[in-house]
Design an enzyme around this catalytic site. Structure first.
Site, PDB file in Angstrom:
ATOM      1  N   GLY A 119      12.875 -22.842  48.262  1.00  0.00           N
ATOM      2  CA  GLY A 119      12.107 -23.816  49.041  1.00  0.00           C
ATOM      3  C   GLY A 119      12.318 -23.759  50.530  1.00  0.00           C
ATOM      4  CB  SER A 120      13.370 -21.148  52.959  1.00  0.00           C
ATOM      5  OG  SER A 120      12.381 -20.130  52.907  1.00  0.00           O
ATOM      6  CG  ASN A 121       7.732 -20.660  53.340  1.00  0.00           C
ATOM      7  OD1 ASN A 121       7.245 -20.518  54.443  1.00  0.00           O
ATOM      8  ND2 ASN A 121       8.128 -19.634  52.605  1.00  0.00           N
ATOM      9  CG  LEU A 147       7.406 -17.145  41.917  1.00  0.00           C
ATOM     10  CD1 LEU A 147       8.723 -16.493  41.550  1.00  0.00           C
ATOM     11  CD2 LEU A 147       6.610 -16.256  42.876  1.00  0.00           C
ATOM     12  CG  ASN A 154       0.069 -18.576  47.853  1.00  0.00           C
ATOM     13  OD1 ASN A 154       1.136 -19.098  47.566  1.00  0.00           O
ATOM     14  ND2 ASN A 154      -0.110 -17.260  47.839  1.00  0.00           N
ATOM     15  CG  HIS A 199       1.092 -12.778  49.750  1.00  0.00           C
ATOM     16  ND1 HIS A 199       1.609 -12.732  48.471  1.00  0.00           N
ATOM     17  CD2 HIS A 199       0.946 -11.499  50.158  1.00  0.00           C
ATOM     18  CE1 HIS A 199       1.773 -11.460  48.122  1.00  0.00           C
ATOM     19  NE2 HIS A 199       1.374 -10.691  49.122  1.00  0.00           N
ATOM     20  CG  ASP A 235      -1.451 -13.049  46.208  1.00  0.00           C
ATOM     21  OD1 ASP A 235      -0.679 -12.192  45.739  1.00  0.00           O
ATOM     22  OD2 ASP A 235      -1.161 -14.244  46.368  1.00  0.00           O
ATOM     23  CD  GLU A 285       6.889 -15.987  53.986  1.00  0.00           C
ATOM     24  OE1 GLU A 285       6.686 -16.869  53.145  1.00  0.00           O
ATOM     25  OE2 GLU A 285       7.553 -14.985  53.762  1.00  0.00           O
TER      26      GLU A 285
HETATM   27  C1  GRF Z   1       8.012 -16.735  50.395  1.00  0.00           C
HETATM   28  O1  GRF Z   1       8.267 -15.430  50.875  1.00  0.00           O
HETATM   29  C2  GRF Z   1       6.539 -16.883  50.130  1.00  0.00           C
HETATM   30  O2  GRF Z   1       5.729 -16.143  51.007  1.00  0.00           O
HETATM   31  C3  GRF Z   1       6.398 -16.338  48.751  1.00  0.00           C
HETATM   32  O3  GRF Z   1       7.571 -16.747  48.067  1.00  0.00           O
HETATM   33  C4  GRF Z   1       8.604 -16.938  49.015  1.00  0.00           C
HETATM   34  C5  GRF Z   1       9.123 -18.349  48.851  1.00  0.00           C
HETATM   35  O4  GRF Z   1      10.289 -18.506  49.529  1.00  0.00           O
HETATM   36  N1  GRF Z   1       5.211 -16.816  48.122  1.00  0.00           N
HETATM   37  P1  GRF Z   1      10.873 -19.989  49.696  1.00  0.00           P
HETATM   38  O5  GRF Z   1      11.066 -20.558  48.307  1.00  0.00           O
HETATM   39  O6  GRF Z   1       9.871 -20.787  50.476  1.00  0.00           O
HETATM   40  O7  GRF Z   1      12.161 -19.769  50.444  1.00  0.00           O
END
Ligand code: GRF
Length: 197
Positions: free
Chosen positions: A13-15, A84, A101, A103, A144, A173
C-alpha cells in the site's frame, strides 16, 4: 462535498500511503474506504493508521458483494493501487469513468495479464528500453487496457536491476496517482491530467 474515494490494494500500500499523505483539505477528496482481497495486506494497516475504514473482499466475492460495500460507504470513485485481481465486470460498468488504475510502466507497452511487480521491470530491461515510468488509466474489462489519463517517465540506466528500476518508477507513481485523484475531484470523473495537477 468531497469526492468519496475507495482505494483497492493487495499488498503493502505505498501508493495508498502516498495518496493519503498528499491530500490536503482543499483537494476535495476523502478516502472513505480501503478494500483488499487479502486480510494480511500491509495496506490495511496503512488505512488503519490513517483512520480509514477497511473491508476485505475475498477473491470469491460477487459483484453484489462489491457493490454492497461500495454503496455502504457512498463511494463515488474507485482507485486500484496494486490490486492484483480483476474487478467484477458489473462493478466496472457501475463505475465506468470513475475507476482508475496505476501501472508501473508506460502503457500500452508492458501491460496485460501477468504484467505486474518485477515482471514489468524485467520486461522493460529485457527489451532494452531507454526509459520507463508509470501510467494511470481508466479501468475496463481488459487488464491495463483503458484510456491512458496520465504518465510520468523515468530513465532506464544501463546497470539497472529490476529492483532498482522498480524503485525509480514507484517514486513517480507516488506523485502521479495523487495528481490523477486531485484532477478527478474537480468533476467526479477520471480525466486526463499532468503531474502538476
Ligand atoms: C505499484 O507498482 C503499482 O503500480 C502496481 O502495484 C504496485 C503496488 O505497490 N499496480 P504498493 O502496494 O502501492 O506499494
Amino acid at each position: 462535498m468531497p469526492l468519496r474515494v475507495a482505494v483497492c490494494i493487495s499488498g503493502r500500500g505505498s501508493n495508498l500511503e502516498a495518496l493519503l499523505r498528499s491530500l490536503g483539505p482543499t483537494d476535495g477528496v476523502s478516502v472513505v474506504l480501503v478494500i483488499s482481497n487479502r486480510a494480511d495486506a500491509g495496506g490495511l494497516a496503512v488505512a488503519r493508521d490513517h483512520d480509514v475504514p477497511t473491508a476485505v473482499v475475498a477473491n470469491t466475492a460477487t459483484a453484489d458483494d462489491w457493490l454492497r460495500v461500495l454503496e455502504a460507504h457512498r463511494v463515488d470513485f474507485v482507485v486500484l493501487a496494486g490490486f492484483l485481481r480483476k474487478v467484477p465486470a458489473e462493478v466496472i460498468a457501475q463505475y465506468r469513468g470513475r475507476l482508475i488504475n496505476v501501472h508501473p510502466a508506460l502503457l500500452p507497452d508492458h501491460g496485460g495479464p501477468g504484467m505486474y511487480g518485477l515482471n514489468v521491470h524485467r520486461a522493460v530491461l529485457a527489451r532494452g528500453d531507454l526509459e520507463s515510468g508509470a501510467t494511470v488509466h481508466g479501468v475496463t474489462e481488459q487488464y491495463d487496457d483503458g484510456p491512458i489519463l496520465g504518465q510520468a517517465r523515468v530513465p532506464v540506466r544501463p546497470d539497472d536491476t529490476p529492483e532498482a528500476l522498480a524503485a525509480r518508477v514507484l517514486a513517480v507513481e507516488h506523485r502521479l496517482l495523487p495528481a490523477a485523484v486531485r484532477a478527478a475531484a474537480r468533476t467526479g470523473r477520471a480525466v486526463p491530467f499532468t503531474l502538476n495537477d
